[in-house]
Scaffold this motif. Structure first.
Motif, PDB file in Angstrom:
ATOM      1  N   ILE A   2       0.859  -1.182   0.000  1.00  0.00           N
ATOM      2  CA  ILE A   2       0.000   0.000   0.000  1.00  0.00           C
ATOM      3  C   ILE A   2       0.895   1.232   0.000  1.00  0.00           C
ATOM      4  N   SER A   3       0.663   2.144  -0.916  1.00  0.00           N
ATOM      5  CA  SER A   3       1.471   3.356  -1.001  1.00  0.00           C
ATOM      6  C   SER A   3       1.317   4.170   0.297  1.00  0.00           C
ATOM      7  N   THR A   4       2.432   4.414   0.963  1.00  0.00           N
ATOM      8  CA  THR A   4       2.418   5.088   2.276  1.00  0.00           C
ATOM      9  C   THR A   4       3.374   6.267   2.230  1.00  0.00           C
ATOM     10  N   SER A   5       2.898   7.434   2.629  1.00  0.00           N
ATOM     11  CA  SER A   5       3.720   8.650   2.648  1.00  0.00           C
ATOM     12  C   SER A   5       3.730   9.239   4.051  1.00  0.00           C
ATOM     13  N   LEU A   6       4.797   9.991   4.320  1.00  0.00           N
ATOM     14  CA  LEU A   6       4.943  10.664   5.614  1.00  0.00           C
ATOM     15  C   LEU A   6       5.219  12.134   5.345  1.00  0.00           C
ATOM     16  N   ASN A   7       4.366  13.005   5.876  1.00  0.00           N
ATOM     17  CA  ASN A   7       4.513  14.448   5.718  1.00  0.00           C
ATOM     18  C   ASN A   7       4.730  15.087   7.080  1.00  0.00           C
ATOM     19  N   HIS A   8       5.661  16.038   7.118  1.00  0.00           N
ATOM     20  CA  HIS A   8       5.987  16.734   8.358  1.00  0.00           C
ATOM     21  C   HIS A   8       5.608  18.197   8.192  1.00  0.00           C
ATOM     22  N   LYS A   9       4.728  18.700   9.059  1.00  0.00           N
ATOM     23  CA  LYS A   9       4.281  20.084   9.016  1.00  0.00           C
ATOM     24  C   LYS A   9       4.698  20.801  10.291  1.00  0.00           C
ATOM     25  N   GLY A  10       4.690  22.133  10.205  1.00  0.00           N
ATOM     26  CA  GLY A  10       4.984  22.931  11.383  1.00  0.00           C
ATOM     27  C   GLY A  10       6.462  22.921  11.730  1.00  0.00           C
ATOM     28  N   GLY A  11       6.750  23.099  13.024  1.00  0.00           N
ATOM     29  CA  GLY A  11       8.126  23.156  13.491  1.00  0.00           C
ATOM     30  C   GLY A  11       8.715  21.778  13.689  1.00  0.00           C
ATOM     31  N   SER A  12       9.902  21.790  14.257  1.00  0.00           N
ATOM     32  CA  SER A  12      10.591  20.524  14.497  1.00  0.00           C
ATOM     33  C   SER A  12       9.946  19.789  15.669  1.00  0.00           C
ATOM     34  N   CYS A  13       9.947  18.482  15.573  1.00  0.00           N
ATOM     35  CA  CYS A  13       9.338  17.657  16.618  1.00  0.00           C
ATOM     36  C   CYS A  13      10.316  17.507  17.772  1.00  0.00           C
ATOM     37  N   PRO A  14       9.907  17.834  18.994  1.00  0.00           N
ATOM     38  CA  PRO A  14      10.819  17.695  20.124  1.00  0.00           C
ATOM     39  C   PRO A  14      11.037  16.230  20.482  1.00  0.00           C
ATOM     40  N   PRO A  15      12.187  15.891  21.067  1.00  0.00           N
ATOM     41  CA  PRO A  15      12.386  14.508  21.530  1.00  0.00           C
ATOM     42  C   PRO A  15      11.358  14.156  22.599  1.00  0.00           C
ATOM     43  N   ARG A  57      -6.432  -4.003   6.888  1.00  0.00           N
ATOM     44  CA  ARG A  57      -7.309  -5.157   7.088  1.00  0.00           C
ATOM     45  C   ARG A  57      -8.776  -4.855   6.805  1.00  0.00           C
ATOM     46  N   HIS A  58      -9.224  -3.659   7.183  1.00  0.00           N
ATOM     47  CA  HIS A  58     -10.658  -3.384   7.155  1.00  0.00           C
ATOM     48  C   HIS A  58     -11.063  -2.351   6.103  1.00  0.00           C
ATOM     49  N   ALA A  59     -10.162  -1.420   5.763  1.00  0.00           N
ATOM     50  CA  ALA A  59     -10.579  -0.316   4.898  1.00  0.00           C
ATOM     51  C   ALA A  59     -10.363  -0.599   3.426  1.00  0.00           C
ATOM     52  N   ASP A  60      -9.588  -1.634   3.086  1.00  0.00           N
ATOM     53  CA  ASP A  60      -9.272  -1.929   1.682  1.00  0.00           C
ATOM     54  C   ASP A  60      -8.688  -0.686   1.002  1.00  0.00           C
ATOM     55  N   ALA A  61      -7.717  -0.048   1.699  1.00  0.00           N
ATOM     56  CA  ALA A  61      -7.151   1.202   1.202  1.00  0.00           C
ATOM     57  C   ALA A  61      -6.054   0.930   0.185  1.00  0.00           C
ATOM     58  N   LYS A  62      -5.852   1.916  -0.703  1.00  0.00           N
ATOM     59  CA  LYS A  62      -4.787   1.854  -1.695  1.00  0.00           C
ATOM     60  C   LYS A  62      -3.653   2.836  -1.370  1.00  0.00           C
ATOM     61  N   ARG A  63      -3.981   3.881  -0.644  1.00  0.00           N
ATOM     62  CA  ARG A  63      -2.989   4.885  -0.243  1.00  0.00           C
ATOM     63  C   ARG A  63      -3.222   5.269   1.216  1.00  0.00           C
ATOM     64  N   VAL A  64      -2.128   5.475   1.911  1.00  0.00           N
ATOM     65  CA  VAL A  64      -2.176   5.902   3.316  1.00  0.00           C
ATOM     66  C   VAL A  64      -1.202   7.066   3.476  1.00  0.00           C
ATOM     67  N   ALA A  65      -1.636   8.089   4.181  1.00  0.00           N
ATOM     68  CA  ALA A  65      -0.794   9.255   4.454  1.00  0.00           C
ATOM     69  C   ALA A  65      -0.661   9.445   5.965  1.00  0.00           C
ATOM     70  N   ILE A  66       0.581   9.585   6.415  1.00  0.00           N
ATOM     71  CA  ILE A  66       0.863   9.881   7.823  1.00  0.00           C
ATOM     72  C   ILE A  66       1.347  11.319   7.899  1.00  0.00           C
ATOM     73  N   GLU A  67       0.709  12.117   8.750  1.00  0.00           N
ATOM     74  CA  GLU A  67       1.081  13.521   8.916  1.00  0.00           C
ATOM     75  C   GLU A  67       1.536  13.760  10.348  1.00  0.00           C
ATOM     76  N   LEU A  68       2.638  14.469  10.471  1.00  0.00           N
ATOM     77  CA  LEU A  68       3.174  14.851  11.781  1.00  0.00           C
ATOM     78  C   LEU A  68       3.253  16.366  11.807  1.00  0.00           C
ATOM     79  N   GLU A  69       2.476  16.974  12.679  1.00  0.00           N
ATOM     80  CA  GLU A  69       2.414  18.436  12.770  1.00  0.00           C
ATOM     81  C   GLU A  69       2.771  18.864  14.189  1.00  0.00           C
ATOM     82  N   ALA A  70       3.798  19.699  14.307  1.00  0.00           N
ATOM     83  CA  ALA A  70       4.271  20.152  15.616  1.00  0.00           C
ATOM     84  C   ALA A  70       4.119  21.661  15.711  1.00  0.00           C
ATOM     85  N   SER A  71       3.650  22.119  16.849  1.00  0.00           N
ATOM     86  CA  SER A  71       3.557  23.550  17.146  1.00  0.00           C
ATOM     87  C   SER A  71       4.165  23.791  18.517  1.00  0.00           C
ATOM     88  N   GLU A  72       4.067  25.022  18.978  1.00  0.00           N
ATOM     89  CA  GLU A  72       4.641  25.342  20.287  1.00  0.00           C
ATOM     90  C   GLU A  72       3.845  24.724  21.422  1.00  0.00           C
TER      91      GLU A  72
END
Length: 381
Positions: free
Chosen positions: A249-262, A284-299
């Motif tokens: 399944i095509s999977t992407s990861l996008n990072h938005k906002g500032g840097s993620c703190p440890p 298993r359940h959604a029969d998806a073809k594409r999945v996107a993971i987004e990580l957004e960090a703010s103050e």
């Protein structure tokens, strides 16, 4: 000795002076040995008081030697506190009164006696004050020593964690990855041969490759747990690559906002577990073809979203409904979010499938706390 008469009085003064000086020197040199005895037997201070009285009687209150009498109240305050300081200061004042009566005819005896008496009282107070300050300093020093010891232990544990992580990365993880490559090569060679004769062999090789990938993923999870702080973007990149590799399944990861703190390892573990569960649901359940993971960090907060283009959830689906229909994974994600004081959002993604979003407030402690009823935003169409 100028004021002592010839005979036994002169020798008594000489003996008192010599013994007093030698006793003081012995105390200062071997305080670790004599100090506890002096603390255990306050009556030994009476010997010092006696020597001082003999010298003071022969020297007169106007002699510079008289000012040495303030040492007795000072030492008593240091060793025995308010009670000891009061007793020995009172005894020293009685000695001064006796000396004054013996030297009342001497000019200035009264003024000098009064001045020395004031010094004795002040020395007793100073001794008690210094004693209290030393006790407080000792307590602070002990606390500092304990804190330093804890830091040393923490550094040793951190060093051992790093060593174990390096060893596992250089041995176990690479070995498992090599096993996966070998199994894939075996499966590829089976494709070039007679399919009927090598069908079973191909299936076994594919099974070995999948098992090796899972073992490698588990070893990476273990490496993450060995760190005191986890780099969440790197771990999400690894999870996305693994998910795409074994599900196609095509999977992407996008990072938005500032840097993620440890993040602490426990916090990152819960977030990664939520992401993994959301990815498995998409597979298993959604029969998806594409999945996107987004990580957004703010103050103020950190948000992780998992979006797919699958069938999606019914508009009225709630966590309670999901539990009744057997979707215990959704309930587990909500409980993990509640453990972190985070908010979980379950709804429809922009791609038309399902969106799972977890928002972790950074202003609040990100350590586990007692679970409370999960908060869920209303699902939107």
């Amino acid at each position: 000795m100028a004021n002592a008469t010839d005979g036994p009085p002169r020798y008594a003064v000489l003996a008192a002076a010599v013994l007093g000086v030698m006793g003081s020197y012995a105390m200062l040199r071997d305080w670790d040995r004599f100090g506890p005895r002096l603390l255990a037997h306050p009556t030994l201070m009476a010997v010092d008081l006696t020597f001082g009285a003999v010298l003071l009687l022969t020297a007169s209150p106007a002699s510079p030697l008289a000012y040495a009498t303030v040492c007795t109240p000072l030492l008593a305050g240091l060793l025995y506190g308010w009670r000891g300081s009061g007793i020995f200061t009172g005894l020293q004042l009685i000695v001064l009164l006796t000396v004054y009566r013996a030297w009342a005819h001497h000019p200035g005896a009264g003024a000098n006696t009064l001045l020395i008496a004031g010094f004795c009282i002040g020395a007793g107070i100073i001794g008690v004050t210094l004693r209290n300050l030393m006790f407080r300093f000792g307590t602070a020093s002990q606390a500092l020593s304990e804190a330093t010891s804890r830091l040393a232990v923490a550094e040793a544990v951190e060093s051992e964690r790093a060593r174990l992580a390096r060893e596992m990365h250089d041995s176990v993880a690479k070995t498992l990855h090599g096993l996966a490559l070998a199994a894939e090569a075996l499966a590829a060679s089976a494709d070039a041969s007679d399919p009927k004769a090598l069908k079973a062999l191909k299936g076994q090789a594919t099974t070995v490759a999948g098992a090796a990938r899972r073992a490698a993923a588990e070893s990476r999870a273990l490496l993450s747990d060995l760190r005191s702080h986890t780099d969440l973007p790197s771990e999400l990149t690894i999870r996305a690559a693994d998910f795409e590799s074994h599900t196609q399944i095509s999977t992407s990861l996008n990072h938005k906002g500032g840097s993620c703190p440890p993040l602490p390892d426990t916090t990152a573990h819960h977030l990664l577990a939520i992401v993994s569960e959301a990815l498995e649901n998409a597979h298993r359940h959604a029969d998806a073809k594409r999945v996107a993971i987004e990580l957004e960090a703010s103050e103020t907060d950190l948000t992780v979203r998992v979006q797919d283009d699958g069938r999606g959830l019914p508009g009225a689906t709630t966590l309670q409904d999901a539990t009744k229909t057997g979707h215990f994974g959704l309930l587990g994600m909500s409980e993990r979010a509640a453990t972190l004081n985070a908010r979980i959002h379950l709804g429809r993604s922009p791609q038309g499938g399902t969106e799972v979003a977890v928002t972790l407030p950074l202003a609040l402690p990100a350590t586990p706390c007692a679970p409370h009823p999960p908060q869920q935003e209303a699902a939107h169409a």
